[in-house]
Write an enzyme that holds these catalytic residues in place. Structure first.
Site, PDB file in Angstrom:
ATOM      1  N   THR A 208       0.833  -1.177   0.000  1.00  0.00           N
ATOM      2  CA  THR A 208       0.000   0.000   0.000  1.00  0.00           C
ATOM      3  C   THR A 208       0.881   1.246   0.000  1.00  0.00           C
ATOM      4  OG1 THR A 208      -1.492  -1.277   1.323  1.00  0.00           O
ATOM      5  CG2 THR A 208      -1.831   1.104   1.346  1.00  0.00           C
TER       6      THR A 208
ATOM      7  N   THR B 195      -3.155   0.464  -3.214  1.00  0.00           N
ATOM      8  CA  THR B 195      -2.380  -0.719  -2.850  1.00  0.00           C
ATOM      9  C   THR B 195      -2.495  -1.846  -3.857  1.00  0.00           C
ATOM     10  OG1 THR B 195      -1.969  -2.235  -1.002  1.00  0.00           O
ATOM     11  CG2 THR B 195      -4.258  -1.804  -1.541  1.00  0.00           C
TER      12      THR B 195
ATOM     13  N   GLY C 101       0.231  -0.067   5.695  1.00  0.00           N
ATOM     14  CA  GLY C 101       0.503  -0.800   6.940  1.00  0.00           C
ATOM     15  C   GLY C 101      -0.574  -1.797   7.315  1.00  0.00           C
TER      16      GLY C 101
ATOM     17  N   SER D 167     -11.402  -3.360   3.803  1.00  0.00           N
ATOM     18  CA  SER D 167     -10.086  -2.714   3.848  1.00  0.00           C
ATOM     19  C   SER D 167      -9.877  -2.009   5.176  1.00  0.00           C
ATOM     20  CB  SER D 167     -10.018  -1.683   2.714  1.00  0.00           C
ATOM     21  OG  SER D 167      -8.827  -0.943   2.786  1.00  0.00           O
TER      22      SER D 167
HETATM   23  O1  DON Z   1      -6.889  -2.730   2.210  1.00  0.00           O
HETATM   24  C1  DON Z   1      -6.186  -3.075   3.138  1.00  0.00           C
HETATM   25  O2  DON Z   1      -6.461  -2.862   4.301  1.00  0.00           O
HETATM   26  C2  DON Z   1      -4.870  -3.769   2.843  1.00  0.00           C
HETATM   27  N1  DON Z   1      -4.949  -4.410   1.564  1.00  0.00           N
HETATM   28  C3  DON Z   1      -3.764  -2.780   2.920  1.00  0.00           C
HETATM   29  C4  DON Z   1      -2.415  -3.407   2.681  1.00  0.00           C
HETATM   30  C5  DON Z   1      -1.282  -2.613   3.153  1.00  0.00           C
HETATM   31  O3  DON Z   1      -1.430  -1.578   3.747  1.00  0.00           O
HETATM   32  C6  DON Z   1       0.057  -3.197   2.899  1.00  0.00           C
HETATM   33  N2  DON Z   1       1.087  -2.284   3.278  1.00  0.00           N
HETATM   34  N3  DON Z   1       1.883  -2.394   4.097  1.00  0.00           N
END
Ligand code: DON
Length: 563
Positions: A361, A379, A453, A432
């Protein structure tokens, strides 16, 4: 939206504090600079958004994308706010148990690696929607810098070298030895992606159809199906992004605008800020035992609700404001005690009445001279998504399907568990945690914030708001400060290095908080190896309209500001 001519722009900035200094904070210098260039040419924050998004797709392939999705939250100079959901969708052939074997167990890696992990991408639809509603410059002007960047290349940083090396074997396994990213890129190398340059050029000339139909769509489907996926050309053709009402709530004298379902981010942020409001957290020090206790207990209760109530609002009537209601949140905090942690095993989702009639992301923040504010989190899900690289198109595809609950109680990559509300269904959007947020003070933009994150996104945004408004930090200090995270299950408090000293650590432990200090070196159940929490890119505007920025030193992030 009005177009800003260079003359109006300098007038706005120079004239007695009436305008704002345009600023862009993102994961890469090239992207932030391109956003500023667009605004110098008379583009507004929405034009800059399109250009920054594409520049990140080129220079930050770990998360920047055209093969993923995300959310935009905005507030215009006219005082209007809104949000766009360009989240991926499950393919039409997806089904509840698609990641389970014949014994009903989750098949390892199926929702994270390879074609079966890929959700129908939303980014291209998203940027065209934003542009047609709110942009002002011709779309070709917004694509051109990234078409050039992909063709001429960008310089690989040390952090990129490490991240690419970390996934090299996955790239080789999924895409073969000859694939662009199966090469061993080193710091200082110039990474050129000619195929991506050609793809972007086609889309610039022919619109979103050049991605969702025809040649590029066929390339995507071939790659997905060759690596075990079920997505079809119809899934791509039928993709749509959705304008949604953002969640809006107040915290003290601030108005907060954030993303609603299918992101849990805004609702949880509202629940957590509401839960701590009456305790006046600002009377305690930053990362003191008391402030950590308050945050953790608010987080524990909010994340318990997340796992039960939240999912795609287009598939079921789901609560939103009911979960942020004052009485409900106060009641949830009644079991909080300063003496001992509330064990997560004693906390379940709260009881609410659903009102029948209602309903890796990356983040970038932008403000233009008029005060149009844009907060975007986008992301591929985990680093480089599914690792499926559309070779002929030059881009990675997401593994967003892992954000669904594959099986009740089974943790996803971020240790999050879910219920029926987030079970897999054809064409549904996965829940999400992305929390692009804008805070207003006296009806004017005050903070534009967000972060990657996974599950820690919401608690990071929560802390940035507290750092700025309660602990009196500057924007950059607020971003730099060590962060703390709790998400109900696992029942642990994760604290970044330097976050607390030994004394506070022992006090928290004596109150039954199980503290884990980062870095965590190897993967453990429900928790992956990590050294830090989030990468916040934020903009603060003080009461006089002065703009300051916070680019996260945890990454290569960069703030560009036009003075
Ligand atoms: O939408 C979400 O909550 C996750 N797919 C976000 C993924 C993410 O933040 C990865 N980064 N570190």
């Amino acid at each position: 939206m009005k177009k800003l001519t260079p003359l109006i722009l300098s007038f706005l900035i120079l004239s007695c504090g009436k305008g704002y200094n345009p600023a862009v904070v993102s994961a890469r210098k090239e992207a932030s600079d391109i956003g500023i260039e667009i605004m110098k040419k008379g583009g507004n924050a929405f034009d800059a958004m399109v250009a920054v998004h594409l520049a990140l797709a080129v220079t930050y392939p770990i998360a920047g994308n055209i093969g993923g999705g995300g959310f935009v939250v905005y507030h215009t100079s006219n005082g209007e706010s809104g949000s766009l959901d360009f989240r991926e969708k499950a393919p039409g052939k997806a089904s509840k148990d698609m990641y389970l074997n014949e014994n009903g167990d989750v098949i390892e890696n199926m929702s994270t690696l390879g074609g079966a992990a890929v959700g129908v991408p939303g980014s291209i639809s998203g940027i065209f929607e934003i542009h047609s509603k709110l942009g002002s410059l011709p779309i070709q002007d917004l694509f051109q810098p990234s078409i050039d960047l992909a063709k001429n290349g960008f310089v690989v940083t040390k952090k990129q070298e490490d991240a690419l090396k970390d996934k090299l074997q996955d790239f080789i396994n999924v895409n073969g030895e000859e694939s662009l990213f199966s090469k061993n890129f080193k710091q200082g190398d110039t990474l050129k992606n000619l195929k991506l340059s050609i793809t972007l050029d086609k889309i610039a000339k022919n619109g979103p159809k050049a991605f969702y139909e025809g040649e590029v769509a066929k390339m995507i489907i071939d790659e997905v199906q060759e690596s075990g996926g079920i997505m079809t050309e119809d899934d791509l053709k039928n993709y749509n992004s959705v304008w949604r009402d953002p969640v809006k709530f107040t915290y003290k004298d601030l108005e907060v605008i954030s993303m609603s379902l299918p992101s849990s981010g805004g609702i949880l942020l509202g629940q957590m800020l509401n839960a701590i409001e009456e305790y006046d957290i600002g009377q305690f020090d930053h990362n003191s035992v008391e402030s950590i206790q308050l945050m953790v207990e608010a987080e524990r209760r909010a994340y318990a609700d997340r796992s039960f109530y939240m999912g795609d609002p287009d598939f079921a009537k789901l609560p939103v404001y009911e979960l942020m209601d004052d009485n409900y949140v106060t009641e949830r905090m009644e079991s909080f005690s300063w003496d001992k942690a509330t064990p997560s095993s004693d906390v379940s989702h709260g009881e609410i009445k659903v009102i029948e009639e209602s309903d890796q992301t990356t983040h970038y923040s932008i403000i233009d001279a008029y005060g149009n504010s844009v907060s975007v989190t986008t992301t591929l899900n985990t680093n480089y998504g599914s690792k499926v690289f559309v070779e002929e198109g030059g881009f990675f595809l997401n593994n967003e399907m892992d954000d669904f609950s594959s099986k009740p109680g089974h943790p996803n990559s971020f240790g999050l568990i879910g219920s029926a509300a987030n079970s897999i269904e054809a064409n549904k959007r996965m829940l999400s945690s992305m929390t692009p947020t804008i805070v207003l003070k006296n009806k004017k933009p005050s903070l534009i914030v967000g972060t990657p994150g996974g599950s820690t996104i919401i608690t990071s945004v929560f802390q940035i708001i507290l750092n700025v408004y309660e602990f009196g930090m500057s924007m950059q200090e607020a971003v730099n400060a060590p962060r703390v995270h709790h998400q109900w299950v696992p029942d642990v408090v994760i604290i970044e290095e330097g976050g607390i000293d030994h004394v506070k650590d022992s006090i928290l432990r004596s109150k039954n908080y199980y503290v884990i200090s980062l870095p965590i070196k190897s993967d453990s159940p429900g928790m992956s190896a990590r050294s830090s929490i989030g990468k916040v890119d934020a903009i603060f505007i003080d009461d006089d309209g002065d703009v300051s920025t916070g680019a996260d030193p945890r990454g290569d992030d960069h703030a560009s500001i036009l003075k």
